[in-house]
Design a protein around this motif. Structure first.
Motif, PDB file in Angstrom:
ATOM      1  N   ALA A 220       0.830  -1.210   0.000  1.00 10.16           N
ATOM      2  CA  ALA A 220       0.000   0.000   0.000  1.00 10.16           C
ATOM      3  C   ALA A 220       0.863   1.259   0.000  1.00 10.16           C
ATOM      4  O   ALA A 220       0.567   2.245  -0.691  1.00 10.16           O
ATOM      5  CB  ALA A 220      -0.932  -0.015   1.206  1.00 10.16           C
ATOM      6  N   LYS A 221       1.953   1.233   0.776  1.00 10.33           N
ATOM      7  CA  LYS A 221       2.840   2.398   0.837  1.00 10.33           C
ATOM      8  C   LYS A 221       3.509   2.648  -0.517  1.00 10.33           C
ATOM      9  O   LYS A 221       3.596   3.801  -0.973  1.00 10.33           O
ATOM     10  CB  LYS A 221       3.895   2.188   1.919  1.00 10.33           C
ATOM     11  N   LEU A 222       4.003   1.601  -1.140  1.00 10.56           N
ATOM     12  CA  LEU A 222       4.671   1.756  -2.423  1.00 10.56           C
ATOM     13  C   LEU A 222       3.726   2.311  -3.490  1.00 10.56           C
ATOM     14  O   LEU A 222       4.107   3.178  -4.281  1.00 10.56           O
ATOM     15  CB  LEU A 222       5.249   0.416  -2.881  1.00 10.56           C
ATOM     16  N   ILE A 223       2.513   1.798  -3.518  1.00 12.98           N
ATOM     17  CA  ILE A 223       1.543   2.286  -4.502  1.00 12.98           C
ATOM     18  C   ILE A 223       1.218   3.753  -4.249  1.00 12.98           C
ATOM     19  O   ILE A 223       1.189   4.570  -5.177  1.00 12.98           O
ATOM     20  CB  ILE A 223       0.269   1.427  -4.467  1.00 12.98           C
ATOM     21  N   HIS A 224       1.019   4.094  -2.981  1.00 14.54           N
ATOM     22  CA  HIS A 224       0.653   5.468  -2.636  1.00 14.54           C
ATOM     23  C   HIS A 224       1.783   6.444  -2.933  1.00 14.54           C
ATOM     24  O   HIS A 224       1.530   7.585  -3.347  1.00 14.54           O
ATOM     25  CB  HIS A 224       0.274   5.536  -1.152  1.00 14.54           C
ATOM     26  N   ARG A 225       3.027   6.000  -2.744  1.00 13.36           N
ATOM     27  CA  ARG A 225       4.154   6.894  -2.948  1.00 13.36           C
ATOM     28  C   ARG A 225       4.702   6.866  -4.369  1.00 13.36           C
ATOM     29  O   ARG A 225       5.732   7.491  -4.651  1.00 13.36           O
ATOM     30  CB  ARG A 225       5.258   6.561  -1.942  1.00 13.36           C
ATOM     31  N   HIS A 226       4.055   6.134  -5.248  1.00 11.96           N
ATOM     32  CA  HIS A 226       4.444   6.123  -6.665  1.00 11.96           C
ATOM     33  C   HIS A 226       3.243   6.505  -7.538  1.00 11.96           C
ATOM     34  O   HIS A 226       2.801   5.721  -8.385  1.00 11.96           O
ATOM     35  CB  HIS A 226       4.979   4.748  -7.071  1.00 11.96           C
ATOM     36  N   PRO A 227       2.712   7.709  -7.347  1.00  9.75           N
ATOM     37  CA  PRO A 227       1.563   8.131  -8.155  1.00  9.75           C
ATOM     38  C   PRO A 227       1.899   8.243  -9.640  1.00  9.75           C
ATOM     39  O   PRO A 227       1.006   8.193 -10.481  1.00  9.75           O
ATOM     40  CB  PRO A 227       1.192   9.497  -7.565  1.00  9.75           C
ATOM     41  N   ARG A 247       7.099  14.449  -0.913  1.00 11.99           N
ATOM     42  CA  ARG A 247       5.850  15.186  -0.716  1.00 11.99           C
ATOM     43  C   ARG A 247       4.768  14.279  -0.138  1.00 11.99           C
ATOM     44  O   ARG A 247       4.063  14.653   0.814  1.00 11.99           O
ATOM     45  CB  ARG A 247       5.401  15.782  -2.047  1.00 11.99           C
ATOM     46  N   THR A 248       4.658  13.090  -0.692  1.00 10.51           N
ATOM     47  CA  THR A 248       3.652  12.145  -0.199  1.00 10.51           C
ATOM     48  C   THR A 248       3.969  11.708   1.224  1.00 10.51           C
ATOM     49  O   THR A 248       3.074  11.598   2.072  1.00 10.51           O
ATOM     50  CB  THR A 248       3.596  10.901  -1.118  1.00 10.51           C
ATOM     51  N   LYS A 249       5.245  11.458   1.501  1.00 11.62           N
ATOM     52  CA  LYS A 249       5.661  11.040   2.840  1.00 11.62           C
ATOM     53  C   LYS A 249       5.371  12.127   3.862  1.00 11.62           C
ATOM     54  O   LYS A 249       4.927  11.847   4.989  1.00 11.62           O
ATOM     55  CB  LYS A 249       7.152  10.703   2.827  1.00 11.62           C
ATOM     56  N   ALA A 250       5.602  13.407   3.472  1.00 14.38           N
ATOM     57  CA  ALA A 250       5.339  14.517   4.395  1.00 14.38           C
ATOM     58  C   ALA A 250       3.861  14.601   4.744  1.00 14.38           C
ATOM     59  O   ALA A 250       3.485  14.874   5.889  1.00 14.38           O
ATOM     60  CB  ALA A 250       5.815  15.822   3.770  1.00 14.38           C
ATOM     61  N   ILE A 251       2.992  14.356   3.751  1.00 13.97           N
ATOM     62  CA  ILE A 251       1.551  14.389   3.995  1.00 13.97           C
ATOM     63  C   ILE A 251       1.154  13.247   4.925  1.00 13.97           C
ATOM     64  O   ILE A 251       0.338  13.403   5.830  1.00 13.97           O
ATOM     65  CB  ILE A 251       0.781  14.313   2.660  1.00 13.97           C
ATOM     66  N   GLU A 252       1.748  12.070   4.704  1.00 14.55           N
ATOM     67  CA  GLU A 252       1.418  10.903   5.524  1.00 14.55           C
ATOM     68  C   GLU A 252       1.846  11.104   6.973  1.00 14.55           C
ATOM     69  O   GLU A 252       1.088  10.831   7.908  1.00 14.55           O
ATOM     70  CB  GLU A 252       2.134   9.660   4.972  1.00 14.55           C
TER      71      GLU A 252
END
Length: 332
Positions: A220-227, A247-252
């Motif tokens: 789930a993390k890989l998919i979310h962080r590879h838009p 950017r995605t990691k900062a939001i998470e």
């Protein structure tokens, strides 16, 4: 019926009695759900004159019977199997987990003797392992070890922590040495740590989780962080990919400081470089602290290395290896 419980082929028409027939050895993977067979396998099973299986508990048998396949639970010798094919018959042997080595060895001896006309022999894989299928074996083996091994059954997350660190260092060493065999082995040792800790975690009375939960979380993390791979965003350079990730990691994480999430227990040079990296990526202007002693000098070197794209830990290890070689040269 003979002593093995195997019935020979019935009397054949004289015109076809000399036809050697066909033997199909059907192999299946225990890592694929029973009943999921290839179309050629189903065709061979339905067209066969006889279907044999030496293992009455074979996981495929209930599904074959449900499909209307009649199975004889018997273990013929090579000679008996060849005899059953006389007259042009096709016999399918559903192989056991061991692959029927005794039967195949016997058939090979008969074929090598030149004394008889052998039927056509075919090895037909009915199901195949998917990529990553051997991970299922690892999970099963770990489960048994956790249950039956006196040492493994007593281990805890805390007790195994030191091995995780050791295995990670050994993996890095294998990478830096360029030893492919060692790299494969050390990757396995690191993977073992993941599976071992996951198996221990299943037993937690309050917040248990399994290796499937671990894998599901990272997927789930890989998919979310590879838009740019799984979504609508685009990235054509490594820098753009890294920007997406950060950017995605900062939001998470919703962190209040760029220092959050940096493990302070890591080696000092790596820690200093990681702090400098976070400062640089965040665009902050933070002067390095001034002080006396080698620690502050190393901090300056680590920050400089990070700014130049150099891993100070790897650089120091390379220099240390050169020093080791020099020592050995002097020692003779």
């Amino acid at each position: 019926m003979n002593a093995t419980g195997f019935e020979p082929a019935p009397d054949q028409d004289p015109d076809t009695a000399s036809a050697p027939g066909r033997i199909v050895l059907l192999t299946t993977s225990h890592r694929v759900a029973p009943g999921l067979l290839s179309w050629p396998a189903w065709q061979a099973l339905h067209a066969a004159d006889r279907v044999l299986c030496a293992d009455g508990a074979h996981p495929q048998l209930p599904y074959l019977r449900e499909a209307g396949i009649k199975i004889d639970e018997t273990s013929p010798t090579a000679e008996e199997l060849v005899g059953a094919c006389e007259g042009g018959h096709t016999v399918v042997v559903v192989a056991t987990g061991e692959g029927e080595p005794a039967l195949t060895d016997g058939l090979a001896r008969l074929a090598g003797s030149g004394r008889i006309q052998m039927p056509e022999l075919e090895l037909l894989p009915a199901s195949y392992d998917l990529p990553g299928a051997r991970l299922l074996d690892l999970v099963q083996v770990m489960d048994r070890i956790r249950t039956e091994c006196p040492w493994s059954s007593q281990q805890t997350h805390e007790g195994l922590a030191k091995y995780g660190i050791e295995e990670a260092y050994e993996l890095v060493e294998a990478i830096e040495e360029g030893d492919r065999d060692e790299l494969r082995e050390e990757l396995g040792d690191v993977l073992l740590q993941v599976v071992f800790h996951s198996r221990i975690a299943e037993e937690d009375p309050d917040t248990p989780f399994s290796v499937d939960d671990v894998a599901g979380g990272i997927v789930a993390k890989l998919i979310h962080r590879h838009p740019h791979v799984f979504g609508d965003e685009t990235a054509s350079t490594p820098e753009e990919v890294k920007a997406h990730w950060l950017r995605t990691k900062a939001i998470e994480k919703q962190r209040s400081s760029v220092t959050e999430g940096i493990p302070l227990g890591q080696p000092g040079l790596a820690l200093a470089a990681k702090l400098a990296s976070r400062v640089r990526m965040a665009g902050l202007e933070v002067p390095l602290p001034q002080g006396e002693g080698i620690g502050y000098e190393l901090l300056v070197l680590a920050a400089r290395a990070e700014a130049e794209g150099v891993d100070p830990e790897a650089a120091l290890r390379a220099a240390a290896r050169a020093y080791r070689d020099a020592i050995r040269d002097v020692e003779g």
